[in-house]
Design an enzyme around this catalytic site. Structure first.
Site, PDB file in Angstrom:
ATOM      1  N   ASN A  10       0.836  -1.196   0.000  1.00  0.00           N
ATOM      2  CA  ASN A  10       0.000   0.000   0.000  1.00  0.00           C
ATOM      3  C   ASN A  10       0.872   1.249   0.000  1.00  0.00           C
ATOM      4  O   ASN A  10       2.017   1.213   0.470  1.00  0.00           O
ATOM      5  CB  ASN A  10      -0.836   0.065   1.292  1.00  0.00           C
ATOM      6  N   ASP A  18       5.865  14.628  19.114  1.00  0.00           N
ATOM      7  CA  ASP A  18       5.958  16.057  18.782  1.00  0.00           C
ATOM      8  C   ASP A  18       7.425  16.481  18.884  1.00  0.00           C
ATOM      9  O   ASP A  18       8.019  16.403  19.972  1.00  0.00           O
ATOM     10  CB  ASP A  18       5.187  16.912  19.786  1.00  0.00           C
ATOM     11  N   HIS A  76       7.692  21.681  16.149  1.00  0.00           N
ATOM     12  CA  HIS A  76       6.233  21.659  15.951  1.00  0.00           C
ATOM     13  C   HIS A  76       5.606  22.989  16.365  1.00  0.00           C
ATOM     14  O   HIS A  76       4.571  23.377  15.829  1.00  0.00           O
ATOM     15  CB  HIS A  76       5.645  20.507  16.767  1.00  0.00           C
ATOM     16  N   HIS A 120       2.560  22.664  24.693  1.00  0.00           N
ATOM     17  CA  HIS A 120       3.276  22.811  23.427  1.00  0.00           C
ATOM     18  C   HIS A 120       4.243  23.991  23.498  1.00  0.00           C
ATOM     19  O   HIS A 120       5.415  23.873  23.126  1.00  0.00           O
ATOM     20  CB  HIS A 120       2.290  22.993  22.273  1.00  0.00           C
TER      21      HIS A 120
HETATM   22 MN    MN Z   1       1.204  16.441  18.057  1.00  0.00          MN
END
Ligand code: MN
Length: 258
Positions: free
Chosen positions: A62, A75, A79, A207
């Site tokens: 695939n 992450d 990011h 984050h």
């Molecule tokens: Mn993330």
């Protein structure tokens, strides 16, 4: 005997168990949904090339399409805008991808309150009972959210006020990034930040703080209930996507049974 031959022996005899912390990756894997006007991440998709047929008589394979931040994923520092000059996912040193993990269980609190936020004092209480967080290791934040991962609706838990999933307070996020010895935060939810973190100051504090400090995130983990509070060794394997901001990752924990 060498350390590694001892480990190989323990893996054979069951003295060390390998626990898979990775969610299955399919078109049903939940993905984060951002409000307009922000761009949306892709679900995981398979495109069949051949399956023992005219397109390839002896082989099945695939193509796949996916967001970097789909399913159990890593992450990288770049990011977030706070880490824009930091490592991309291909530049994260391999040495940092094998590291000890502490598991902090707040599944009882999050069952009562889906908007529960981890505070510095919670971590300090945990440390009083279990010892310091591992230097260069992971803080894994257990919330029981993995039980919801077969349903996008249950996993995101959104109503007309937005998503309601547990996370970390802004002050605790800053503490984890700037003062704690961990290299990253692993969670069971769709992202390291709380569902309501768009409204925090700063928005998405995990984050902002972790990436800004060159630290990492790991999301949509499962089976954290099978890990001890201390002593597990994590093997985190994101794809080395050149200039990428993250990657779906296989995450395995080595756990001593005895
Ligand atoms: Mn993330």
């Amino acid at each position: 005997m060498s350390l590694l031959s001892d480990l190989a022996e323990a893996l054979t005899t069951g003295g060390v168990e390998v626990v898979d912390l990775t969610a299955p990756l399919s078109a049903e894997t939940p993905v984060i949904q951002l409000p307009p006007p922000f761009a949306q991440t892709a679900r995981f998709e398979l495109e069949e090339l051949s399956r023992y047929d005219d397109r390839g008589p002896a082989w099945y394979w695939n193509n796949f399409r996916t967001g970097e931040h789909t399913g159990t994923h890593f992450d990288a520092p770049n990011h977030w805008v706070t880490g824009r000059d930091g490592d991309d996912v291909a530049s994260v040193p391999a040495r940092r991808l094998v590291a000890p993990a502490a598991v902090l269980d707040f599944s009882a609190e999050t069952a009562e309150d889906p908007d529960f936020l981890l505070e510095v004092e919670h971590v300090e209480q945990w440390q009083a009972a279990h010892g310091p967080l591992p230097d260069g290791g992971w803080l894994l934040y257990r919330t029981g959210w993995d039980a919801r991962s077969s349903s996008q609706q249950d996993f995101l838990n959104a109503d007309d006020t937005g998503p309601h999933t547990p996370g970390v307070s802004p002050s605790c996020a800053r503490w984890l990034a700037e003062e704690s010895p961990v290299i990253g935060l692993g969670v069971e939810t769709v992202g390291t930040d709380a569902g309501a973190a768009h409204s925090f100051e700063p928005p998405f504090p995990c984050h902002a703080a972790l990436m800004g400090s060159g630290k990492y995130g790991l999301t949509q983990l499962q089976n954290l209930a099978r890990l001890p509070a201390t002593g597990a060794l994590l093997v985190v394997a994101p794809l080395p996507i050149v200039s990428g901001s993250g990657s779906p990752s296989r995450v395995l924990a080595l756990v001593e049974r005895g």
